[in-house]
Design a protein around this motif. Sequence first.
Motif, PDB file in Angstrom:
ATOM      1  N   GLN A   1      25.810 -85.472  24.896  1.00 33.59           N
ATOM      2  CA  GLN A   1      26.270 -84.798  26.106  1.00 33.59           C
ATOM      3  C   GLN A   1      25.621 -83.412  26.139  1.00 33.59           C
ATOM      4  O   GLN A   1      25.598 -82.715  25.126  1.00 33.59           O
ATOM      5  CB  GLN A   1      27.791 -84.673  26.110  1.00 33.59           C
ATOM      6  N   LEU A   2      25.115 -83.044  27.312  1.00 32.08           N
ATOM      7  CA  LEU A   2      24.336 -81.827  27.444  1.00 32.08           C
ATOM      8  C   LEU A   2      24.904 -80.937  28.544  1.00 32.08           C
ATOM      9  O   LEU A   2      25.332 -81.437  29.592  1.00 32.08           O
ATOM     10  CB  LEU A   2      22.882 -82.158  27.790  1.00 32.08           C
TER      11      LEU A   2
ATOM     12  N   LEU B   1      14.111 -65.093  32.249  1.00 33.84           N
ATOM     13  CA  LEU B   1      15.411 -65.733  32.073  1.00 33.84           C
ATOM     14  C   LEU B   1      15.340 -66.588  30.823  1.00 33.84           C
ATOM     15  O   LEU B   1      14.266 -67.079  30.466  1.00 33.84           O
ATOM     16  CB  LEU B   1      15.771 -66.632  33.261  1.00 33.84           C
ATOM     17  N   ARG B   2      16.502 -66.783  30.189  1.00 29.83           N
ATOM     18  CA  ARG B   2      16.573 -67.714  29.085  1.00 29.83           C
ATOM     19  C   ARG B   2      17.641 -68.759  29.395  1.00 29.83           C
ATOM     20  O   ARG B   2      18.809 -68.415  29.593  1.00 29.83           O
ATOM     21  CB  ARG B   2      16.895 -67.032  27.754  1.00 29.83           C
ATOM     22  N   LEU B   3      17.217 -69.997  29.415  1.00 31.98           N
ATOM     23  CA  LEU B   3      18.135 -71.107  29.610  1.00 31.98           C
ATOM     24  C   LEU B   3      18.581 -71.636  28.248  1.00 31.98           C
ATOM     25  O   LEU B   3      17.799 -71.663  27.296  1.00 31.98           O
ATOM     26  CB  LEU B   3      17.472 -72.233  30.391  1.00 31.98           C
ATOM     27  N   SER B   4      19.826 -72.061  28.207  1.00 33.79           N
ATOM     28  CA  SER B   4      20.373 -72.678  27.008  1.00 33.79           C
ATOM     29  C   SER B   4      20.900 -74.059  27.356  1.00 33.79           C
ATOM     30  O   SER B   4      21.352 -74.296  28.478  1.00 33.79           O
ATOM     31  CB  SER B   4      21.512 -71.834  26.423  1.00 33.79           C
ATOM     32  N   CYS B   5      20.857 -74.934  26.383  1.00 37.56           N
ATOM     33  CA  CYS B   5      21.390 -76.282  26.559  1.00 37.56           C
ATOM     34  C   CYS B   5      22.188 -76.618  25.316  1.00 37.56           C
ATOM     35  O   CYS B   5      21.623 -76.769  24.221  1.00 37.56           O
ATOM     36  CB  CYS B   5      20.260 -77.275  26.768  1.00 37.56           C
TER      37      CYS B   5
ATOM     38  N   THR C   1      24.099 -86.845  16.304  1.00 35.02           N
ATOM     39  CA  THR C   1      22.697 -87.157  16.078  1.00 35.02           C
ATOM     40  C   THR C   1      21.751 -86.244  16.842  1.00 35.02           C
ATOM     41  O   THR C   1      20.592 -86.561  17.011  1.00 35.02           O
ATOM     42  CB  THR C   1      22.406 -88.609  16.467  1.00 35.02           C
ATOM     43  N   PHE C   2      22.249 -85.088  17.285  1.00 33.96           N
ATOM     44  CA  PHE C   2      21.417 -84.184  18.076  1.00 33.96           C
ATOM     45  C   PHE C   2      20.103 -83.882  17.386  1.00 33.96           C
ATOM     46  O   PHE C   2      19.052 -83.860  18.011  1.00 33.96           O
ATOM     47  CB  PHE C   2      22.174 -82.880  18.334  1.00 33.96           C
ATOM     48  N   SER C   3      20.150 -83.664  16.090  1.00 34.73           N
ATOM     49  CA  SER C   3      18.958 -83.209  15.388  1.00 34.73           C
ATOM     50  C   SER C   3      17.863 -84.263  15.352  1.00 34.73           C
ATOM     51  O   SER C   3      16.719 -83.962  15.034  1.00 34.73           O
ATOM     52  CB  SER C   3      19.315 -82.764  13.973  1.00 34.73           C
ATOM     53  N   THR C   4      18.179 -85.507  15.676  1.00 35.62           N
ATOM     54  CA  THR C   4      17.158 -86.552  15.648  1.00 35.62           C
ATOM     55  C   THR C   4      16.485 -86.749  17.001  1.00 35.62           C
ATOM     56  O   THR C   4      15.538 -87.509  17.107  1.00 35.62           O
ATOM     57  CB  THR C   4      17.754 -87.887  15.193  1.00 35.62           C
TER      58      THR C   4
ATOM     59  N   ALA D   1      21.334 -76.305  13.908  1.00 32.22           N
ATOM     60  CA  ALA D   1      22.634 -75.943  13.339  1.00 32.22           C
ATOM     61  C   ALA D   1      23.648 -75.634  14.437  1.00 32.22           C
ATOM     62  O   ALA D   1      24.850 -75.823  14.254  1.00 32.22           O
ATOM     63  CB  ALA D   1      22.487 -74.744  12.419  1.00 32.22           C
ATOM     64  N   LYS D   2      23.142 -75.167  15.579  1.00 26.53           N
ATOM     65  CA  LYS D   2      24.014 -74.834  16.715  1.00 26.53           C
ATOM     66  C   LYS D   2      23.976 -75.901  17.799  1.00 26.53           C
ATOM     67  O   LYS D   2      24.598 -75.735  18.849  1.00 26.53           O
ATOM     68  CB  LYS D   2      23.606 -73.488  17.321  1.00 26.53           C
ATOM     69  N   ASN D   3      23.212 -76.969  17.564  1.00 27.68           N
ATOM     70  CA  ASN D   3      23.082 -78.033  18.570  1.00 27.68           C
ATOM     71  C   ASN D   3      22.668 -77.476  19.930  1.00 27.68           C
ATOM     72  O   ASN D   3      23.226 -77.844  20.973  1.00 27.68           O
ATOM     73  CB  ASN D   3      24.387 -78.811  18.715  1.00 27.68           C
ATOM     74  N   THR D   4      21.708 -76.588  19.911  1.00 21.88           N
ATOM     75  CA  THR D   4      21.299 -75.903  21.137  1.00 21.88           C
ATOM     76  C   THR D   4      19.784 -75.847  21.247  1.00 21.88           C
ATOM     77  O   THR D   4      19.096 -75.646  20.243  1.00 21.88           O
ATOM     78  CB  THR D   4      21.876 -74.475  21.175  1.00 21.88           C
TER      79      THR D   4
END
Length: 125
Positions: free
Chosen positions: A3-4, A18-22, A28-31, A75-78
């Motif tokens: 989920q994003l 600008l800086r966008l974040s997600c 399994t985000f890291s994969t 580590a922050k899933n971002t």
Amino acid sequence: QVQLAESGGGLVQAGGSLRLSCAASGRTFSTYTMGWFRQAPGKEREFVAAIRWSGGTTYYADSVKGRFTISRDNAKNTVYLQMNSLKPDDTAVYYCAAKPLYSGSVYRSDRYDSWGQGTQVTVSS
């Protein structure tokens, strides 16, 4: 799937940044390879940038190369999209997307199986 949720869009003058974040949820985000796409009114969704799971390999559309930088913090899933030297042509809704490993080209939107809701970026001249 993950989920994003994107954030960081807004209105900025040409030449600004600008800086966008997600933010992603899911073990399994890291994969996943993470990507940014954008869609301007009346135009098709287009690839902007992508980053492999390790963060060591990045990809950019020619139109943003040298101005935008994609990065991720597993580590922050971002995942982030730093946008500098913005132009009016960068005006669009920006979407974050996640692509499973070994599912094809990072440039193709149909290879991504998870999408955020989008965040509006407007660049005034």
